[in-house]
Design a protein around this motif. Sequence first.
Motif, PDB file in Angstrom:
ATOM      1  N   GLU A  43       0.818  -1.204   0.000  1.00 38.08           N
ATOM      2  CA  GLU A  43       0.000   0.000   0.000  1.00 38.08           C
ATOM      3  C   GLU A  43       0.854   1.257   0.000  1.00 38.08           C
ATOM      4  N   VAL A  44       1.993   1.202   0.689  1.00 35.85           N
ATOM      5  CA  VAL A  44       2.899   2.349   0.708  1.00 35.85           C
ATOM      6  C   VAL A  44       3.536   2.542  -0.666  1.00 35.85           C
ATOM      7  N   LYS A  45       3.991   1.434  -1.259  1.00 34.10           N
ATOM      8  CA  LYS A  45       4.586   1.513  -2.591  1.00 34.10           C
ATOM      9  C   LYS A  45       3.579   2.007  -3.625  1.00 34.10           C
ATOM     10  N   LYS A  46       2.351   1.576  -3.489  1.00 32.16           N
ATOM     11  CA  LYS A  46       1.312   2.000  -4.421  1.00 32.16           C
ATOM     12  C   LYS A  46       1.097   3.513  -4.337  1.00 32.16           C
ATOM     13  N   LEU A  47       1.084   4.044  -3.109  1.00 29.44           N
ATOM     14  CA  LEU A  47       0.889   5.481  -2.921  1.00 29.44           C
ATOM     15  C   LEU A  47       2.072   6.266  -3.466  1.00 29.44           C
ATOM     16  N   ILE A  48       3.282   5.798  -3.186  1.00 28.91           N
ATOM     17  CA  ILE A  48       4.483   6.473  -3.707  1.00 28.91           C
ATOM     18  C   ILE A  48       4.469   6.478  -5.228  1.00 28.91           C
ATOM     19  N   HIS A  49       4.151   5.335  -5.811  1.00 23.67           N
ATOM     20  CA  HIS A  49       4.059   5.193  -7.262  1.00 23.67           C
ATOM     21  C   HIS A  49       3.064   6.196  -7.850  1.00 23.67           C
ATOM     22  N   LEU A  50       1.905   6.288  -7.244  1.00 24.67           N
ATOM     23  CA  LEU A  50       0.847   7.179  -7.725  1.00 24.67           C
ATOM     24  C   LEU A  50       1.246   8.640  -7.599  1.00 24.67           C
ATOM     25  N   ILE A  98      -3.761   9.496 -19.416  1.00 21.90           N
ATOM     26  CA  ILE A  98      -4.731   8.392 -19.460  1.00 21.90           C
ATOM     27  C   ILE A  98      -4.255   7.240 -18.585  1.00 21.90           C
ATOM     28  N   GLN A  99      -2.959   6.921 -18.686  1.00 28.31           N
ATOM     29  CA  GLN A  99      -2.386   5.841 -17.887  1.00 28.31           C
ATOM     30  C   GLN A  99      -2.522   6.135 -16.391  1.00 28.31           C
ATOM     31  N   TRP A 100      -2.287   7.381 -16.006  1.00 29.91           N
ATOM     32  CA  TRP A 100      -2.368   7.742 -14.582  1.00 29.91           C
ATOM     33  C   TRP A 100      -3.804   7.639 -14.071  1.00 29.91           C
ATOM     34  N   VAL A 101      -4.736   8.174 -14.845  1.00 25.81           N
ATOM     35  CA  VAL A 101      -6.144   8.113 -14.429  1.00 25.81           C
ATOM     36  C   VAL A 101      -6.609   6.663 -14.322  1.00 25.81           C
ATOM     37  N   TYR A 102      -6.224   5.835 -15.294  1.00 25.21           N
ATOM     38  CA  TYR A 102      -6.602   4.422 -15.259  1.00 25.21           C
ATOM     39  C   TYR A 102      -6.036   3.739 -14.015  1.00 25.21           C
ATOM     40  N   GLY A 103      -4.777   4.026 -13.725  1.00 21.53           N
ATOM     41  CA  GLY A 103      -4.158   3.441 -12.539  1.00 21.53           C
ATOM     42  C   GLY A 103      -4.850   3.894 -11.259  1.00 21.53           C
ATOM     43  N   LEU A 104      -5.222   5.156 -11.205  1.00 19.03           N
ATOM     44  CA  LEU A 104      -5.924   5.685 -10.028  1.00 19.03           C
ATOM     45  C   LEU A 104      -7.250   4.976  -9.816  1.00 19.03           C
ATOM     46  N   VAL A 105      -8.032   4.869 -10.878  1.00 19.91           N
ATOM     47  CA  VAL A 105      -9.386   4.327 -10.773  1.00 19.91           C
ATOM     48  C   VAL A 105      -9.378   2.815 -10.519  1.00 19.91           C
ATOM     49  N   VAL A 106      -8.488   2.098 -11.181  1.00 21.61           N
ATOM     50  CA  VAL A 106      -8.500   0.635 -11.078  1.00 21.61           C
ATOM     51  C   VAL A 106      -7.730   0.126  -9.867  1.00 21.61           C
ATOM     52  N   PHE A 107      -6.574   0.752  -9.570  1.00 23.84           N
ATOM     53  CA  PHE A 107      -5.709   0.192  -8.534  1.00 23.84           C
ATOM     54  C   PHE A 107      -5.720   0.972  -7.215  1.00 23.84           C
ATOM     55  N   TYR A 167      -8.286   4.216  -6.197  1.00 20.05           N
ATOM     56  CA  TYR A 167      -9.616   4.635  -5.765  1.00 20.05           C
ATOM     57  C   TYR A 167     -10.498   4.913  -6.980  1.00 20.05           C
ATOM     58  N   PRO A 168     -11.719   4.370  -7.045  1.00 21.60           N
ATOM     59  CA  PRO A 168     -12.354   3.501  -6.043  1.00 21.60           C
ATOM     60  C   PRO A 168     -11.800   2.073  -6.052  1.00 21.60           C
ATOM     61  N   GLY A 169     -11.053   1.721  -7.112  1.00 25.94           N
ATOM     62  CA  GLY A 169     -10.444   0.389  -7.183  1.00 25.94           C
ATOM     63  C   GLY A 169     -11.349  -0.619  -7.848  1.00 25.94           C
ATOM     64  N   GLY A 170     -10.772  -1.399  -8.758  1.00 29.01           N
ATOM     65  CA  GLY A 170     -11.541  -2.432  -9.431  1.00 29.01           C
ATOM     66  C   GLY A 170     -11.570  -3.712  -8.615  1.00 29.01           C
ATOM     67  N   SER A 171     -12.318  -4.659  -9.096  1.00 29.75           N
ATOM     68  CA  SER A 171     -12.375  -5.958  -8.428  1.00 29.75           C
ATOM     69  C   SER A 171     -11.022  -6.654  -8.534  1.00 29.75           C
ATOM     70  N   ALA A 172     -10.836  -7.695  -7.729  1.00 29.33           N
ATOM     71  CA  ALA A 172      -9.575  -8.435  -7.756  1.00 29.33           C
ATOM     72  C   ALA A 172      -9.296  -8.995  -9.146  1.00 29.33           C
TER      73      ALA A 172
END
Length: 231
Positions: free
Chosen positions: A77-84, A130-139, A141-146
């Motif tokens: 979760e920390v790495k994901k936030l740093i990445h974003l 586009i890549q950033w927005v997709y990453g935000l929404v899917v991975f 918030y709000p996040g896609g399904s598993a």
Amino acid sequence: MAIGAKAVPFSFVAHALGVAGAVMVLVWCIHFRGGLAWESSNKSLIFNIHPVLILIGLIIIGGEAIISYKSLPLKKEVKKLIHLVLHAIALVLGIVGIYAAFKYHNESSIANLYSLHSWLGIGIITLYGIQWVYGLVVFFYPGGSATVRRESLPWHVLFGLFVYILAVGNATLGFLEKLTFLESSGLAKYGSEAFLVNFTAIATIFYGAVVVLTALSQAPTEDGYSYSAIQ
């Protein structure tokens, strides 16, 4: 393609090349080209913002965002936030850097979007967004399904590397284009400034290559979310 090497040693090389590239572009634009300014009667100072923000922002910080998932021994979760966050900073700086080029052209009565470099630049920053927005929404918030996240991740990684490689190539093209203009206006072809610009471009290429190698290498610890090397 997978690389069995560890990512951390590659990341150290990337950090060093990133620092070198940042120093060189600042020396070029501040020492040789007169500095940076958002408003100035010398319009070249406005242009100087462009290579500084593109290299330090889109290329270097963007590269650090990519390798953060493979070089930091932190929780997912920390790495994901740093990445974003790093990608967001890179995107914002890239947009401002591109706007600076438009501002310089408009205030200098120079046509916009006439070169391959400028066409690619607009396309790259659009794809990056586009890549950033997709990453935000899917991975994030709000996040896609598993299932959606699992199936999207390889494509997200592949597309991200594709866009980044394009950005590195286009940045190098930009250095070539600007140096060609300067040499056509009388800059010594074998002078210190010309060598500095060429070495900055070389550092950019090597930095981008090491970022990609890091992304394709093995992370220090694997977890359920970190991506593994592309198979």
